[in-house]
Design an enzyme around this catalytic site. Structure first.
Site, short mmCIF file in Angstrom:
data_model
loop_
_atom_site.label_atom_id
_atom_site.label_comp_id
_atom_site.label_asym_id
_atom_site.label_seq_id
_atom_site.Cartn_x
_atom_site.Cartn_y
_atom_site.Cartn_z
CE LYS A 11 -4.03 -2.13 2.26
NZ LYS A 11 -5.03 -1.99 3.36
CE1 TYR A 51 -9.53 -2.87 0.65
CE2 TYR A 51 -8.45 -1.04 -0.41
CZ TYR A 51 -8.38 -2.18 0.36
OH TYR A 51 -7.16 -2.63 0.85
CG ASN A 114 -3.74 -1.87 6.93
OD1 ASN A 114 -3.63 -1.59 5.74
ND2 ASN A 114 -4.78 -2.53 7.41
CG HIS A 117 -5.51 -6.22 -0.25
ND1 HIS A 117 -6.70 -6.41 0.38
CD2 HIS A 117 -5.52 -7.05 -1.33
CE1 HIS A 117 -7.42 -7.32 -0.30
NE2 HIS A 117 -6.72 -7.71 -1.35
CD GLU A 128 -8.85 -9.19 -3.81
OE1 GLU A 128 -9.75 -8.85 -3.01
OE2 GLU A 128 -7.73 -9.59 -3.42
P1 RTP Z 1 -7.29 -5.67 3.35
O1 RTP Z 1 -8.68 -5.94 2.80
O2 RTP Z 1 -6.72 -4.34 2.91
O3 RTP Z 1 -6.36 -6.81 3.07
O4 RTP Z 1 -7.34 -5.60 4.94
P2 RTP Z 1 -8.18 -6.49 5.95
O5 RTP Z 1 -8.88 -7.60 5.21
O6 RTP Z 1 -7.27 -6.85 7.07
O7 RTP Z 1 -9.23 -5.46 6.51
P3 RTP Z 1 -10.69 -5.05 5.96
O8 RTP Z 1 -11.64 -5.19 7.09
O9 RTP Z 1 -10.99 -5.77 4.67
O10 RTP Z 1 -10.50 -3.50 5.66
C1 RTP Z 1 -9.92 -3.06 4.45
C2 RTP Z 1 -8.98 -1.94 4.73
O11 RTP Z 1 -9.72 -0.78 5.14
C3 RTP Z 1 -8.92 0.00 6.02
N1 RTP Z 1 -9.63 0.16 7.28
N2 RTP Z 1 -9.69 1.31 7.93
N3 RTP Z 1 -10.25 3.34 9.82
C4 RTP Z 1 -10.71 2.12 10.03
O12 RTP Z 1 -11.35 1.83 11.00
C5 RTP Z 1 -10.41 1.09 9.03
N4 RTP Z 1 -10.80 -0.17 9.08
C6 RTP Z 1 -10.30 -0.76 7.97
C7 RTP Z 1 -7.62 -0.74 6.22
O13 RTP Z 1 -6.66 -0.22 5.26
C8 RTP Z 1 -8.00 -2.15 5.88
O14 RTP Z 1 -6.88 -2.93 5.53
MG MG Z 2 -10.10 -7.28 3.48
#
Ligand code: RTP
Ligand code: MG
Length: 140
Positions: A11, A51, A114, A117, A128
């Protein structure tokens, strides 16, 4: 478990801090092989589509703006149980919850910025990968 492929994004917070190589080293140490890789900058429309599952969440606008703020590195990782293994190497979404030694524990700045992804299931991995790469770009 069979050999799988998963989709990864390094990212903007990580590309900006020149951490691409350090993150790829973590993948390789875990037995994941980079079988496709390119540096791109997403458009807002692409980030919103990518997203889309989070479009109703309060952080959606901020997340899309962040994802287009700098170039990203999109990759396909291959290995035994690659989807779960990559999620393990990445660590929890929020770096303060991430286990020691994980990418997010070592490099992530916040729950939003973070660093990586990774696909969360075989169906999303296939979608994807197909969205960002043509078959010709995948060299196993
Ligand atoms: P990713 O999809 O990016 O691999 O990450 P993930 O599965 O661990 O998390 P996900 O729940 O799918 O959330 C996607 C991305 O959204 C951002 N996020 N921001 N500010 C917040 O509370 C928040 N929560 C999620 C993060 O960049 C997360 O990786
Ligand atoms: Mg995710």
């Amino acid at each position: 478990m069979a050999i799988q492929r998963t989709f990864s994004i390094i990212k903007p917070d990580a590309t900006k801090r020149n951490l691409t190589g350090a993150i790829v080293a973590k993948f390789e140490e875990a037995g994941l092989r980079v079988v496709a890789s390119k540096r791109i900058q997403m458009t807002l429309a692409q980030a919103q589509e990518f997203y889309g599952v989070h479009s109703e969440r309060p952080f959606f606008g901020e997340l899309c703006d962040f994802m287009i703020s700098e170039p990203i590195v999109v990759q396909v990782l291959e290995g035994e149980d690659a989807i779960a293994k990559n999620r393990e190497v990445m660590g929890a979404t929020n770096p303060s919850d991430a286990a020691d030694g994980t990418i997010r524990k070592e490099f992530a700045l916040s729950i939003g910025e973070n660093s990586v992804h990774g696909s969360d299931a075989p169906e999303t991995a296939a979608e994807e990968i197909a969205y960002f790469f043509s078959g010709l770009e995948l060299v196993g």
